[in-house]
Design a protein around this motif. Structure first.
Motif, PDB file in Angstrom:
ATOM      1  N   ALA A  53       0.828  -1.207   0.000  1.00  0.00           N
ATOM      2  CA  ALA A  53       0.000   0.000   0.000  1.00  0.00           C
ATOM      3  C   ALA A  53       0.864   1.259   0.000  1.00  0.00           C
ATOM      4  CB  ALA A  53      -0.937   0.001   1.205  1.00  0.00           C
ATOM      5  N   ILE A  54       1.979   1.228   0.726  1.00  0.00           N
ATOM      6  CA  ILE A  54       2.907   2.364   0.698  1.00  0.00           C
ATOM      7  C   ILE A  54       3.456   2.550  -0.714  1.00  0.00           C
ATOM      8  CG2 ILE A  54       5.146   3.209   1.525  1.00  0.00           C
ATOM      9  CD1 ILE A  54       4.534   1.831   4.192  1.00  0.00           C
ATOM     10  N   LEU A  55       3.786   1.440  -1.376  1.00  0.00           N
ATOM     11  CA  LEU A  55       4.275   1.526  -2.752  1.00  0.00           C
ATOM     12  C   LEU A  55       3.187   2.043  -3.687  1.00  0.00           C
ATOM     13  CD1 LEU A  55       6.391   1.052  -4.918  1.00  0.00           C
ATOM     14  CD2 LEU A  55       5.712  -1.376  -4.962  1.00  0.00           C
ATOM     15  N   ALA A  56       1.953   1.573  -3.495  1.00  0.00           N
ATOM     16  CA  ALA A  56       0.848   2.050  -4.335  1.00  0.00           C
ATOM     17  C   ALA A  56       0.652   3.550  -4.180  1.00  0.00           C
ATOM     18  CB  ALA A  56      -0.443   1.302  -3.973  1.00  0.00           C
ATOM     19  N   GLY A  57       0.728   4.047  -2.952  1.00  0.00           N
ATOM     20  CA  GLY A  57       0.608   5.484  -2.736  1.00  0.00           C
ATOM     21  C   GLY A  57       1.732   6.252  -3.400  1.00  0.00           C
ATOM     22  N   SER A  58       2.924   5.687  -3.403  1.00  0.00           N
ATOM     23  CA  SER A  58       4.071   6.333  -4.048  1.00  0.00           C
ATOM     24  C   SER A  58       3.876   6.392  -5.563  1.00  0.00           C
ATOM     25  CB  SER A  58       5.360   5.576  -3.706  1.00  0.00           C
ATOM     26  OG  SER A  58       5.574   5.543  -2.316  1.00  0.00           O
ATOM     27  N   LEU A  59       3.309   5.334  -6.131  1.00  0.00           N
ATOM     28  CA  LEU A  59       3.020   5.332  -7.562  1.00  0.00           C
ATOM     29  C   LEU A  59       1.969   6.385  -7.906  1.00  0.00           C
ATOM     30  CD1 LEU A  59       3.005   1.469  -8.066  1.00  0.00           C
ATOM     31  CD2 LEU A  59       4.491   3.044  -9.314  1.00  0.00           C
ATOM     32  N   SER A  60       0.911   6.453  -7.099  1.00  0.00           N
ATOM     33  CA  SER A  60      -0.131   7.448  -7.351  1.00  0.00           C
ATOM     34  C   SER A  60       0.430   8.865  -7.265  1.00  0.00           C
ATOM     35  CB  SER A  60      -1.280   7.279  -6.345  1.00  0.00           C
ATOM     36  OG  SER A  60      -1.983   6.076  -6.571  1.00  0.00           O
ATOM     37  N   ALA A  61       1.291   9.104  -6.277  1.00  0.00           N
ATOM     38  CA  ALA A  61       1.895  10.424  -6.115  1.00  0.00           C
ATOM     39  C   ALA A  61       2.835  10.771  -7.261  1.00  0.00           C
ATOM     40  CB  ALA A  61       2.652  10.492  -4.787  1.00  0.00           C
ATOM     41  N   SER A  62       3.215   9.752  -8.034  1.00  0.00           N
ATOM     42  CA  SER A  62       4.122   9.966  -9.163  1.00  0.00           C
ATOM     43  C   SER A  62       3.375  10.056 -10.491  1.00  0.00           C
ATOM     44  CB  SER A  62       5.145   8.827  -9.218  1.00  0.00           C
ATOM     45  OG  SER A  62       5.858   8.748  -7.999  1.00  0.00           O
ATOM     46  N   GLY A  63       2.054  10.188 -10.421  1.00  0.00           N
ATOM     47  CA  GLY A  63       1.252  10.364 -11.628  1.00  0.00           C
ATOM     48  C   GLY A  63       0.718   9.083 -12.224  1.00  0.00           C
ATOM     49  N   ALA A  64       0.821   7.968 -11.479  1.00  0.00           N
ATOM     50  CA  ALA A  64       0.317   6.685 -11.959  1.00  0.00           C
ATOM     51  C   ALA A  64      -0.751   6.192 -10.998  1.00  0.00           C
ATOM     52  CB  ALA A  64       1.453   5.676 -12.066  1.00  0.00           C
ATOM     53  N   PRO A  65      -2.030   6.494 -11.238  1.00  0.00           N
ATOM     54  CA  PRO A  65      -3.098   6.095 -10.314  1.00  0.00           C
ATOM     55  C   PRO A  65      -3.062   4.602 -10.008  1.00  0.00           C
ATOM     56  CG  PRO A  65      -3.946   7.567 -12.004  1.00  0.00           C
ATOM     57  CD  PRO A  65      -2.552   7.201 -12.415  1.00  0.00           C
ATOM     58  N   ALA A  66      -2.954   4.265  -8.720  1.00  0.00           N
ATOM     59  CA  ALA A  66      -2.760   2.869  -8.324  1.00  0.00           C
ATOM     60  C   ALA A  66      -3.795   2.454  -7.294  1.00  0.00           C
ATOM     61  CB  ALA A  66      -1.352   2.674  -7.757  1.00  0.00           C
ATOM     62  N   MET A  67      -4.382   1.276  -7.512  1.00  0.00           N
ATOM     63  CA  MET A  67      -5.351   0.708  -6.578  1.00  0.00           C
ATOM     64  C   MET A  67      -4.731  -0.494  -5.893  1.00  0.00           C
ATOM     65  SD  MET A  67      -8.907   0.717  -8.776  1.00  0.00           S
ATOM     66  CE  MET A  67      -8.291  -0.464  -9.982  1.00  0.00           C
ATOM     67  N   PRO A  68      -4.539  -0.454  -4.573  1.00  0.00           N
ATOM     68  CA  PRO A  68      -4.052  -1.648  -3.880  1.00  0.00           C
ATOM     69  C   PRO A  68      -5.156  -2.680  -3.722  1.00  0.00           C
ATOM     70  CG  PRO A  68      -4.265   0.200  -2.342  1.00  0.00           C
ATOM     71  CD  PRO A  68      -4.646   0.715  -3.692  1.00  0.00           C
ATOM     72  N   GLU A  69      -4.750  -3.940  -3.640  1.00  0.00           N
ATOM     73  CA  GLU A  69      -5.677  -5.035  -3.360  1.00  0.00           C
ATOM     74  C   GLU A  69      -6.861  -5.067  -4.336  1.00  0.00           C
ATOM     75  OE1 GLU A  69      -5.243  -7.501  -0.983  1.00  0.00           O
ATOM     76  OE2 GLU A  69      -3.253  -6.641  -0.745  1.00  0.00           O
ATOM     77  N   THR A  70      -6.557  -5.171  -5.619  1.00  0.00           N
ATOM     78  CA  THR A  70      -7.577  -5.163  -6.663  1.00  0.00           C
ATOM     79  C   THR A  70      -8.020  -6.593  -6.984  1.00  0.00           C
ATOM     80  OG1 THR A  70      -6.595  -3.183  -7.623  1.00  0.00           O
ATOM     81  CG2 THR A  70      -8.084  -4.441  -9.017  1.00  0.00           C
ATOM     82  N   TYR A  71      -9.327  -6.805  -7.067  1.00  0.00           N
ATOM     83  CA  TYR A  71      -9.847  -8.142  -7.368  1.00  0.00           C
ATOM     84  C   TYR A  71      -9.473  -8.580  -8.783  1.00  0.00           C
ATOM     85  CZ  TYR A  71     -12.586  -8.292  -3.095  1.00  0.00           C
ATOM     86  OH  TYR A  71     -12.971  -8.326  -1.781  1.00  0.00           O
ATOM     87  N   VAL A  72      -9.031  -9.826  -8.893  1.00  0.00           N
ATOM     88  CA  VAL A  72      -8.696 -10.397 -10.189  1.00  0.00           C
ATOM     89  C   VAL A  72      -9.256 -11.816 -10.270  1.00  0.00           C
ATOM     90  CG1 VAL A  72      -6.585  -9.040 -10.470  1.00  0.00           C
ATOM     91  CG2 VAL A  72      -6.465 -11.292  -9.373  1.00  0.00           C
ATOM     92  N   MET A  73      -9.198 -12.373 -11.469  1.00  0.00           N
ATOM     93  CA  MET A  73      -9.560 -13.773 -11.689  1.00  0.00           C
ATOM     94  C   MET A  73      -8.334 -14.487 -12.236  1.00  0.00           C
ATOM     95  SD  MET A  73     -13.363 -13.169 -13.329  1.00  0.00           S
ATOM     96  CE  MET A  73     -12.836 -11.787 -14.337  1.00  0.00           C
ATOM     97  N   ARG A  74      -8.163 -15.733 -11.822  1.00  0.00           N
ATOM     98  CA  ARG A  74      -6.975 -16.490 -12.216  1.00  0.00           C
ATOM     99  C   ARG A  74      -7.358 -17.800 -12.915  1.00  0.00           C
ATOM    100  NH1 ARG A  74      -2.632 -14.189  -9.422  1.00  0.00           N
ATOM    101  NH2 ARG A  74      -3.219 -12.954  -7.598  1.00  0.00           N
ATOM    102  N   ASN A  75      -6.457 -18.226 -13.777  1.00  0.00           N
ATOM    103  CA  ASN A  75      -6.575 -19.541 -14.424  1.00  0.00           C
ATOM    104  C   ASN A  75      -7.903 -19.736 -15.145  1.00  0.00           C
ATOM    105  OD1 ASN A  75      -3.991 -20.384 -13.442  1.00  0.00           O
ATOM    106  ND2 ASN A  75      -4.933 -20.738 -11.434  1.00  0.00           N
ATOM    107  N   GLY A  76      -8.378 -18.690 -15.790  1.00  0.00           N
ATOM    108  CA  GLY A  76      -9.567 -18.801 -16.622  1.00  0.00           C
ATOM    109  C   GLY A  76     -10.894 -18.742 -15.905  1.00  0.00           C
TER     110      GLY A  76
END
Length: 224
Positions: A53-76
């Protein structure tokens, strides 16, 4: 003597430019947290979720909007369940949307006994394997995203080197120098950053009193 905080980008750099700024923001964020805690707590001693989350905030502060803990689907899998990726960065322009999926792994190890390079390699492999099986984000299959959408994958290792009680100050100092030298010479990563405040060098952890955590580093590499 190597500087106790810094960044390094390989000539084979394969990540977007915002990662360079994010590394500097990451270091400054950690520094401010340490100062505001009056060095009585170390933010990197917390969970992988906190560190990412600290890294995600650093990315957002650098102009790259970042969402921590984003839901994904795996293996089809076609329905959203409880799987998550640590960070999802969404950038783009009027023509293209770029989704960057970032998987982070903590690497905790005794820095006086184990090699940093091997811990980074192991963490990057685990992160890469985990991110490669992502086939959807929220309720959207990656294969069905619009043609003007690009998906990128990045693996990150957040280092948590530590020392056991009884380790001499000289050994700690030399080990940290070895860590930084390894980070600067490792060619399997696209970028790295590190932060080792002298205040924590020989100071027992407030959270885990039987260990010493002198600082942290991150190493990132493009997967695809």
């Amino acid at each position: 003597m190597e500087p106790l905080k810094g960044t390094k980008f390989n000539t084979t750099y394969g990540l977007p430019d915002y990662w360079q700024m994010a590394c500097s923001v990451w270091i400054e964020t950690l520094n401010e947290l340490c100062v505001n805690f009056r060095y009585d707590d170390a933010p990197w001693e917390y969970l992988e979720r906190t560190n990412s989350a600290i890294l995600a905030g650093s990315l957002s502060a650098s102009g790259a909007p970042a969402m921590p803990e984003t839901y994904v689907m795996r293996n089809g899998v076609t329905s959203q369940q409880s799987e998550r990726v640590d960070i999802c960065v969404v950038t783009g322009n009027e023509n293209t949307t770029i989704i960057e999926l970032v998987e982070c792994k903590l690497a905790e190890y005794d820095a006086s006994r184990l090699a940093t390079a091997s811990k980074i390699a192991s963490g990057l492999k685990k992160a890469s394997n985990q991110i490669k099986n992502i086939t959807g984000i929220h309720s959207f299959q990656l294969s069905s995203l619009p043609q003007n959408t690009a998906v990128k994958q990045t693996a990150v290792v957040i280092g948590l080197p530590c020392f056991e009680p009884g380790t001499s100050l000289l050994t700690m100092t030399n080990s940290i120098q070895n860590i930084i030298q390894a980070l600067k010479s490792e060619r399997s990563i696209d970028l790295t950053a590190w932060f080792f405040p002298e205040t924590y060098l020989h100071k027992p952890s407030k959270r885990y009193g039987n260990k010493f955590y002198p600082g942290t580093f991150l190493a990132a590499a493009r997967v695809a």
